[in-house]
Design an enzyme around this catalytic site. Structure first.
Site, PDB file in Angstrom:
ATOM      1  N   ASP A   1       0.711  -1.173   0.096  1.00 57.31           N
ATOM      2  CA  ASP A   1       0.142  -0.016  -0.060  1.00 57.31           C
ATOM      3  C   ASP A   1       1.127   1.226  -0.050  1.00 57.31           C
ATOM      4  O   ASP A   1       2.144   1.051   0.097  1.00 57.31           O
ATOM      5  CB  ASP A   1      -0.848   0.002   1.175  1.00 57.31           C
ATOM      6  CG  ASP A   1      -2.242   0.758   1.045  1.00 57.31           C
ATOM      7  OD1 ASP A   1      -3.194   0.676   1.658  1.00 57.31           O
ATOM      8  OD2 ASP A   1      -2.111   1.576   0.055  1.00 57.31           O
TER       9      ASP A   1
HETATM   10  C1  GLC Z   1      -4.220   4.129  -0.369  1.00 57.97           C
HETATM   11  C2  GLC Z   1      -5.246   3.152   0.122  1.00 57.97           C
HETATM   12  C3  GLC Z   1      -5.515   1.907  -0.872  1.00 57.97           C
HETATM   13  C4  GLC Z   1      -5.229   2.396  -2.298  1.00 57.97           C
HETATM   14  C5  GLC Z   1      -3.801   2.977  -2.432  1.00 57.97           C
HETATM   15  C6  GLC Z   1      -3.582   3.859  -3.838  1.00 57.97           C
HETATM   16  O1  GLC Z   1      -3.724   4.497   0.805  1.00 57.97           O
HETATM   17  O2  GLC Z   1      -5.066   2.431   1.539  1.00 57.97           O
HETATM   18  O3  GLC Z   1      -6.807   1.366  -0.688  1.00 57.97           O
HETATM   19  O4  GLC Z   1      -5.524   1.387  -3.118  1.00 57.97           O
HETATM   20  O5  GLC Z   1      -3.556   4.041  -1.450  1.00 57.97           O
HETATM   21  O6  GLC Z   1      -4.472   4.840  -3.793  1.00 57.97           O
END
Ligand code: GLC
Length: 723
Positions: A266
């Site tokens: 993430d």
């Molecule tokens: C975020 C989220 C995740 C998302 C990623 C890209 O912080 O936790 O769900 O897919 O960043 O946007």
């Protein structure tokens, strides 16, 4: 699978170390486009050189095909080997045409509808240049203080699993090189929704038994459905952050479940290993994550600054690096990007598909099917003969009803309640008053008088209440989950002057509605319904559509009851007296019952569905036999409607405490006016397996009950024996 026979191994052989590491780095499109923003600082923070920047393998967060094409062309011409970028995005509930948030889509209890909407999103996103979506989010939840419950299908493992797999199948289809399909990424593994106190990113401490029984099934269902990518969660799980959690990513995910897809961190989760206090520096963090199986590092200084060095120092083998890089190249091949780096997208296609009438129609249908009629003392549906209509509340005329994670959708493209009601009843005299704010800290009542006056002079009143869409989603937890501001007070003032009042709700989590429930005769939960929300609301309020949604996450009477969920064990001292009274020396509260205000599976209809019978074709079962269950439901009204018929099970005695009820099957059926339908289910022994105290997945002989109805109101119970 893909038609491309591009030789990724031959390409790998030509790549330098830096080019290989580049494929494992994902940065925001701001680093790649013709950006005006000064990215010197962010580049330094990430420790990414210009040389590395020209070699990265994927990017995220962009807004149109034109932007994608510009970045792709620029990147591929600069790259020595002309390797196409992967473009990834959070297409959670729509790309441009936005349908209800997943907490609403789950409430439809209709996997086919979820598939239809996901397919629509896939087509729009692919036309817009998206190759992969960070969807489905299938985190199991029990605490509505957590803002990301809006992205889930709630507190039941079976429903989460079915809806998650439905999204994977719809997004990916049977060949992701097909321009109508995009790749999918299941997230956030694991138990992100179990954050202590419902506070986002907070610590998660959950027993292995509970993880396996409640939190894991939906991720596994998505893997079994063929999802190509998985995203570990930010949180620490039993002491170790998921991205560096060997038990989670190696033992469970790879060894037990056989997942061989791509693992992407993430956003900066690798870098956050320092903040967690697990890694002293980005180099240690990069090593931990890579060793755990993290293939792509999203937006952290880990791989950017250190992965080349780790390979040069022999701490990461070139062979392991090659394996990770090959997975990324293989995904690009499966998408057909080596033949068509735009994956069939185009500005013309994007323009033709996004917000087209068919897509708006589907979004409206989804908003109608997701809405839940929580309460109705008969005031709904309103007659269209009403000529003077007052729309009152902070959501009466706003387009801010898309919800969080609504991609490229805009509030200005949404049909508001006022738009919807005016379109449905062009001859009615419609008055619109905000009355008050929906913000928690704005207690201004100066709008009350105008609203009360409008209500006095109206035939009917539609209260449009809720919480602002930025109160749910990432980083948006709430310590108290009442209707923010003075909305309850406004409702009381309105009902005092006009009893012909119904409340519409716009919210991204179960709220504490105890006060509103005592005030108004009808409550229709719209969640955040998306682009066609106001049109759907109008159709539902005036009977052109019949509500059929069911709650998938308990609505507490008080935030003090959280975490609250239907599938809980009995305890040794369950309450045995009416829920509104305190029972000393029983598991209960002083001043508040144990039961939620609206339980899992609850949802009313304008039809009158009478559950007449539940029958079993036998009352004995062995591990290799089955039981046929038939439930007859009569529609005792003059109005056709849909009903999600639910089948629950209770394992009366077992070696570990079992939930007093578990959903084991459901089917949404249409029942014509005055008609009776029979819904058949087949139950088999695997439905009764659970994780015992030694975490073995077993069923145990004994007595079981099956029932229908919904949680906290199980009816027509029958008993059988598993021998
Ligand atoms: C975020 C989220 C995740 C998302 C990623 C890209 O912080 O936790 O769900 O897919 O960043 O946007």
């Amino acid at each position: 699978m893909s038609k491309s026979n591009f030789d990724t191994r031959a390409l790998l052989k030509k790549m330098t170390l830096e080019e290989k590491v580049g494929q494992l780095i994902q940065l925001n499109s701001m680093f790649l486009g013709e950006t005006t923003a000064d990215i010197t600082g962010p580049k330094q923070e990430l420790g990414v050189s210009d040389s590395m920047l020209s070699k990265i393998g994927s990017t995220l967060n962009f807004h149109s095909f034109a932007e994608v094409k510009d970045i792709q062309d620029r990147h591929m011409s600069a790259d020595r080997l002309h390797i196409p970028l992967l473009f990834m995005m959070d297409v959670i509930h729509g790309y441009k045409t936005i349908y209800p948030i997943p907490l609403g889509m789950g409430a439809s209890f209709d996997p086919e509808l979820v598939k239809e909407c996901s397919k629509m999103a896939s087509k729009e996103a692919s036309a817009g240049g998206v190759h992969l979506t960070f969807t489905p989010m299938v985190d199991y939840v029990r605490d509505p203080r957590w803002g990301r419950v809006m992205e889930t299908c709630g507190e039941d493992p079976l429903l989460n699993s079915i809806m998650g797999a439905a999204q994977v199948e719809a997004f990916q289809g049977d060949d992701i090189s097909n321009p109508d399909n995009i790749a999918a990424c299941v997230k956030h593994f694991a138990a992100y929704g179990g954050a202590e106190a419902g506070r986002d990113y907070n610590t998660v401490e959950i027993s292995e038994r509970l993880l396996r029984e409640y939190y894991f099934p939906a991720y596994k269902a998505c893997i079994d459905a063929g999802v190509v990518m998985l995203m570990p969660s930010f949180n620490s799980l039993n002491g170790v952050p998921s991205i560096a959690n060997k038990w989670l990513l190696q033992k469970v995910l790879k060894e037990e479940w056989g997942f061989d897809g791509i693992i992407i961190s993430d956003y900066n989760a690798v870098g956050e290993l320092k903040t967690h206090g697990i890694a002293e520096n980005y180099k240690d963090a990069a090593l931990m994550a890579f060793e755990c199986g993290c293939d792509i590092d999203m937006m952290s200084a880990g791989y950017c600054s250190s992965l080349c060095r780790l390979v040069e120092e022999g701490k990461v083998s070139e062979e392991k690096l090659d394996k990770a890089v090959l997975k990324v190249l293989e995904l690009k091949r499966a998408l057909g990007l080596f033949e068509d780096p735009y994956h069939g997208g185009s500005a013309e296609k994007e323009k033709a598909l996004c917000l087209c009438p068919e897509h708006r129609e589907l979004a409206r249908k989804a908003a109608e099917e997701s809405a839940v009629l929580l309460k109705n003392n008969g005031v709904l549906p309103f007659s269209k003969d009403n000529k003077k209509i007052a729309l009152i509340g902070p959501f009466a005329s706003t387009g801010a009803i898309r919800g969080s994670w609504s991609c490229n959708g805009l509030d200005s493209e949404c049909v508001s309640v006022a738009d919807g009601v005016k379109a449905l009843l062009p001859d009615a005299e419609i008055t619109v008053c905000n009355g008050c704010s929906a913000e928690w800290n704005i207690l201004d009542r100066s709008g009350f008088d105008e609203a009360i006056n409008a209500a006095k002079n109206a035939d009917i009143v539609i209260l449009c209440l809720g919480e602002p869409q930025h109160y749910s989603g990432e980083g948006s937890s709430r310590a108290d989950i009442v209707l923010p501001g003075v909305q309850n007070e406004l409702a009381k003032e309105i009902i005092a002057v006009n009893k012909n009042t119904a409340a519409l709700l716009f919210n991204g989590r179960p709220l504490v509605l105890t006060e509103l429930d005592e005030t108004v005769p009808a409550i229709l939960e719209m969640w955040f319904p998306g682009t066609e929300g106001g049109a759907a609301a109008a159709n539902l309020l005036f009977g052109d559509a019949n509500p059929s949604g069911k709650v998938t996450m308990s609505f507490p009477r008080s935030v003090g009851q959280c975490p609250i969920y239907y599938n809980h064990p009995s305890t040794g001292r369950p309450k045995t007296i009416p829920d509104d009274r305190h029972q000393p020396y029983a598991s209960s509260y002083i001043g508040c019952g144990n039961l939620p205000l609206y339980p899992f599976g609850h949802g009313l209809s304008y039809s009158d569905f009478v559950y007449e019978s539940l029958t079993l074709d036998t009352d004995k079962m062995t591990s290799d036999s089955e039981i046929k269950v038939s439930i007859t439901v009569r529609n005792n009204s003059g109005r056709a409607g849909k009903e999600a018929v639910q089948l629950y099970m209770h394992d009366l005695f077992a070696s570990t405490v079992r939930p007093i009820q578990s959903l084991i099957a459901f089917k949404k059926v249409e029942i014509g006016a005055g008609e009776t339908v029979t819904v058949d289910f087949t139950i088999t022994e695997p439905m009764f397996r659970f994780y015992n105290a030694s975490c073995e997945f077993v069923s145990e002989p004994g007595k079981f009950e099956v029932s229908t109805g919904h949680a906290d109101n199980l009816i027509l119970t029958k008993t059988f024996v598993l021998e």
